[in-house]
Design an enzyme around this catalytic site. Structure first.
Site, PDB file in Angstrom:
ATOM      1  N   HIS A  38      55.176  12.144 -33.994  1.00 16.57           N
ATOM      2  CA  HIS A  38      55.967  13.192 -33.352  1.00 16.57           C
ATOM      3  C   HIS A  38      56.603  12.578 -32.114  1.00 16.57           C
ATOM      4  O   HIS A  38      56.394  11.391 -31.815  1.00 16.57           O
ATOM      5  CB  HIS A  38      55.092  14.403 -33.032  1.00 16.57           C
ATOM      6  CG  HIS A  38      53.819  14.060 -32.296  1.00 16.57           C
ATOM      7  ND1 HIS A  38      53.832  13.591 -31.003  1.00 16.57           N
ATOM      8  CD2 HIS A  38      52.517  14.082 -32.685  1.00 16.57           C
ATOM      9  CE1 HIS A  38      52.588  13.366 -30.612  1.00 16.57           C
ATOM     10  NE2 HIS A  38      51.774  13.641 -31.617  1.00 16.57           N
ATOM     11  N   GLY A  93      55.894  12.750 -29.069  1.00 15.75           N
ATOM     12  CA  GLY A  93      54.956  12.130 -28.126  1.00 15.75           C
ATOM     13  C   GLY A  93      54.780  10.648 -28.424  1.00 15.75           C
ATOM     14  O   GLY A  93      54.885   9.790 -27.540  1.00 15.75           O
ATOM     15  N   HIS A  94      54.526  10.331 -29.701  1.00 16.71           N
ATOM     16  CA  HIS A  94      54.388   8.923 -30.101  1.00 16.71           C
ATOM     17  C   HIS A  94      55.687   8.165 -29.829  1.00 16.71           C
ATOM     18  O   HIS A  94      55.670   7.024 -29.361  1.00 16.71           O
ATOM     19  CB  HIS A  94      54.117   8.821 -31.602  1.00 16.71           C
ATOM     20  CG  HIS A  94      52.836   9.451 -32.073  1.00 16.71           C
ATOM     21  ND1 HIS A  94      52.815  10.533 -32.922  1.00 16.71           N
ATOM     22  CD2 HIS A  94      51.536   9.146 -31.834  1.00 16.71           C
ATOM     23  CE1 HIS A  94      51.554  10.852 -33.202  1.00 16.71           C
ATOM     24  NE2 HIS A  94      50.752  10.031 -32.545  1.00 16.71           N
ATOM     25  N   SER A 103      50.943  17.166 -30.805  1.00 26.32           N
ATOM     26  CA  SER A 103      49.771  16.521 -31.400  1.00 26.32           C
ATOM     27  C   SER A 103      49.933  16.551 -32.914  1.00 26.32           C
ATOM     28  O   SER A 103      50.450  17.528 -33.462  1.00 26.32           O
ATOM     29  CB  SER A 103      48.517  17.307 -31.016  1.00 26.32           C
ATOM     30  OG  SER A 103      47.436  16.940 -31.856  1.00 26.32           O
ATOM     31  N   GLY A 142      49.390   7.689 -36.666  1.00 26.55           N
ATOM     32  CA  GLY A 142      50.466   8.133 -37.556  1.00 26.55           C
ATOM     33  C   GLY A 142      50.739   9.624 -37.504  1.00 26.55           C
ATOM     34  O   GLY A 142      50.301  10.320 -36.602  1.00 26.55           O
ATOM     35  N   ARG A 194      47.652  17.027 -34.830  1.00 29.63           N
ATOM     36  CA  ARG A 194      46.764  18.105 -35.291  1.00 29.63           C
ATOM     37  C   ARG A 194      47.418  19.484 -35.190  1.00 29.63           C
ATOM     38  O   ARG A 194      46.902  20.440 -35.771  1.00 29.63           O
ATOM     39  CB  ARG A 194      45.444  18.087 -34.513  1.00 29.63           C
ATOM     40  CG  ARG A 194      44.558  16.902 -34.896  1.00 29.63           C
ATOM     41  CD  ARG A 194      43.166  17.016 -34.307  1.00 29.63           C
ATOM     42  NE  ARG A 194      42.252  16.045 -34.892  1.00 29.63           N
ATOM     43  CZ  ARG A 194      41.927  14.868 -34.337  1.00 29.63           C
ATOM     44  NH1 ARG A 194      42.430  14.541 -33.162  1.00 29.63           N
ATOM     45  NH2 ARG A 194      41.105  14.036 -34.943  1.00 29.63           N
TER      46      ARG A 194
HETATM   47  P1  AMP Z   1      47.198   9.503 -31.929  1.00 32.97           P
HETATM   48  O1  AMP Z   1      48.096   9.174 -33.075  1.00 32.97           O
HETATM   49  O2  AMP Z   1      46.916  10.945 -31.773  1.00 32.97           O
HETATM   50  O3  AMP Z   1      45.948   8.638 -31.907  1.00 32.97           O
HETATM   51  O4  AMP Z   1      48.005   9.112 -30.608  1.00 32.97           O
HETATM   52  C1  AMP Z   1      48.509   7.816 -30.447  1.00 32.97           C
HETATM   53  C2  AMP Z   1      48.996   7.656 -29.039  1.00 32.97           C
HETATM   54  O5  AMP Z   1      50.017   8.617 -28.770  1.00 32.97           O
HETATM   55  C3  AMP Z   1      47.896   7.864 -27.995  1.00 32.97           C
HETATM   56  O6  AMP Z   1      48.056   6.925 -26.937  1.00 32.97           O
HETATM   57  C4  AMP Z   1      48.167   9.271 -27.534  1.00 32.97           C
HETATM   58  O7  AMP Z   1      47.713   9.533 -26.222  1.00 32.97           O
HETATM   59  C5  AMP Z   1      49.677   9.327 -27.602  1.00 32.97           C
HETATM   60  N1  AMP Z   1      50.134  10.719 -27.687  1.00 32.97           N
HETATM   61  C6  AMP Z   1      49.761  11.650 -28.597  1.00 32.97           C
HETATM   62  N2  AMP Z   1      50.345  12.839 -28.340  1.00 32.97           N
HETATM   63  C7  AMP Z   1      51.096  12.656 -27.229  1.00 32.97           C
HETATM   64  C8  AMP Z   1      51.934  13.502 -26.441  1.00 32.97           C
HETATM   65  N3  AMP Z   1      52.121  14.790 -26.739  1.00 32.97           N
HETATM   66  N4  AMP Z   1      52.573  12.973 -25.365  1.00 32.97           N
HETATM   67  C9  AMP Z   1      52.376  11.661 -25.046  1.00 32.97           C
HETATM   68  N5  AMP Z   1      51.606  10.812 -25.740  1.00 32.97           N
HETATM   69  C10 AMP Z   1      50.966  11.294 -26.811  1.00 32.97           C
END
Ligand code: AMP
Length: 288
Positions: free
Chosen positions: A42, A44-45, A193, A39, A195
């Site tokens: 952004h 990326g998700h 990210s 959650g 974070r």
């Molecule tokens: P997270 O919410 O951080 O656990 O990320 C969930 C998914 O989104 C994971 O497969 C991450 O690798 C992917 N993800 C997070 N940040 C990025 C990004 N900047 N670009 C591409 N994928 C991302």
């Protein structure tokens, strides 16, 4: 006054309900893609959602801040959360269902059976985060069992995670296709990210040194430096000058994530560093 209403994706909280929804869609002949996340969405998700939509006609996004992958002194309690905003963003991007279970639903009793990642799980991020990848693999396998997707999309941002998930799927014969999507970056190069929300403006500047170190390493490789030790040295200089506390900076083979002495176009450079109290990761292929 008429207000425009965007239809929210279905929000499913319960494991049983998620199974039923998925089962019905599967029996009706739909292809299901799963995008697992923690959650605080952004771009990326959301780029993963685009790929999921290309690969399937039903997209499930899971939003679950998985306690099992956080160490006792990590940021589980302060991890950013905003489900309402996430639902809006997911809906706008075409997610059909957001699955947001509670920790009690995902871990109803003591977890005594785990997916162990083996040797690679103790390297790179695993060296500083003991137990992290077994927490990740275990929850991802559970999500696969609950949603039963045809395909699941992960980001290359978490390269070691994606690698271990591919390996799990192969070695445990899990019937899911794993798709790994490119890293989405801010215009200045910082890898997106959740974070990043922790960073104050001064730290946000320092955080750029991760992408800059990777760029310096790629540039040196492009001009003919193939010594991993010398490339890492260049990267370390950039990180140290930028005020980032290096956890690791390694050049490894893309097919096994094991260290190499000579970098090649099949090598990957991975970095983890602390900026203030925030731990950030990034990586790049050396191939241009
Ligand atoms: P997270 O919410 O951080 O656990 O990320 C969930 C998914 O989104 C994971 O497969 C991450 O690798 C992917 N993800 C997070 N940040 C990025 C990004 N900047 N670009 C591409 N994928 C991302």
């Amino acid at each position: 006054m008429a207000t425009e209403s965007v239809e929210a994706p279905g929000l499913i909280r319960g494991v049983g309900e998620m199974r039923r929804w998925s089962g019905q869609r599967r029996r009706a002949g739909h292809r299901i893609a799963l995008v697992p996340t923690m959650g605080f969405l952004h771009e990326g998700h959301l780029s993963l959602v685009d790929r999921a939509r290309d690969a399937a006609d039903m997209v499930v996004m899971s939003i679950f801040v998985n306690p099992a992958q956080f160490g006792p002194n990590e940021d589980l309690d302060r991890y950013p959360r905003d489900l309402e905003r996430d639902l809006r963003l997911a809906s706008d991007r075409g997610v059909d269902v957001v699955f947001a279970p509670s920790a009690g639903d995902m871990y109803p009793g003591e977890q005594t059976i785990w997916v162990e990642p083996g040797h690679l799980g103790a390297r790179l991020c695993g060296a500083n985060r003991p137990g992290h990848f077994r927490g990740v693999l275990t929850v991802v396998l559970k999500l696969f069992e609950i949603v039963r997707p045809d395909t699941a999309v992960f980001g290359r941002k978490d390269l070691q995670q994606a690698f271990l998930i591919r390996r799990m799927v192969e070695e445990l014969a899990v019937p899911v296709e794993v798709d790994v999507a490119p890293i989405v970056r801010e215009p200045d190069g910082l890898a997106m990210s959740s974070r990043n929300a922790y960073l104050d403006p001064e730290e946000r500047d320092r955080a750029l040194s991760l992408a800059r170190a990777l760029a310096a390493i790629r540039a040196a490789f492009d001009t003919g430096d193939t010594s991993a030790a010398s490339l890492v040295e260049r990267g370390r200089d950039v990180l140290e000058a930028g005020g980032a506390g290096i956890e690791y900076l390694e050049i490894v083979g893309a097919d096994d994530l094991e260290p190499v002495e000579r970098a090649s176009a099949d090598s990957v450079c991975l970095v983890a560093a602390r900026v203030g109290s925030t731990r950030l990761i990034d990586n790049t292929l050396l191939r241009v």
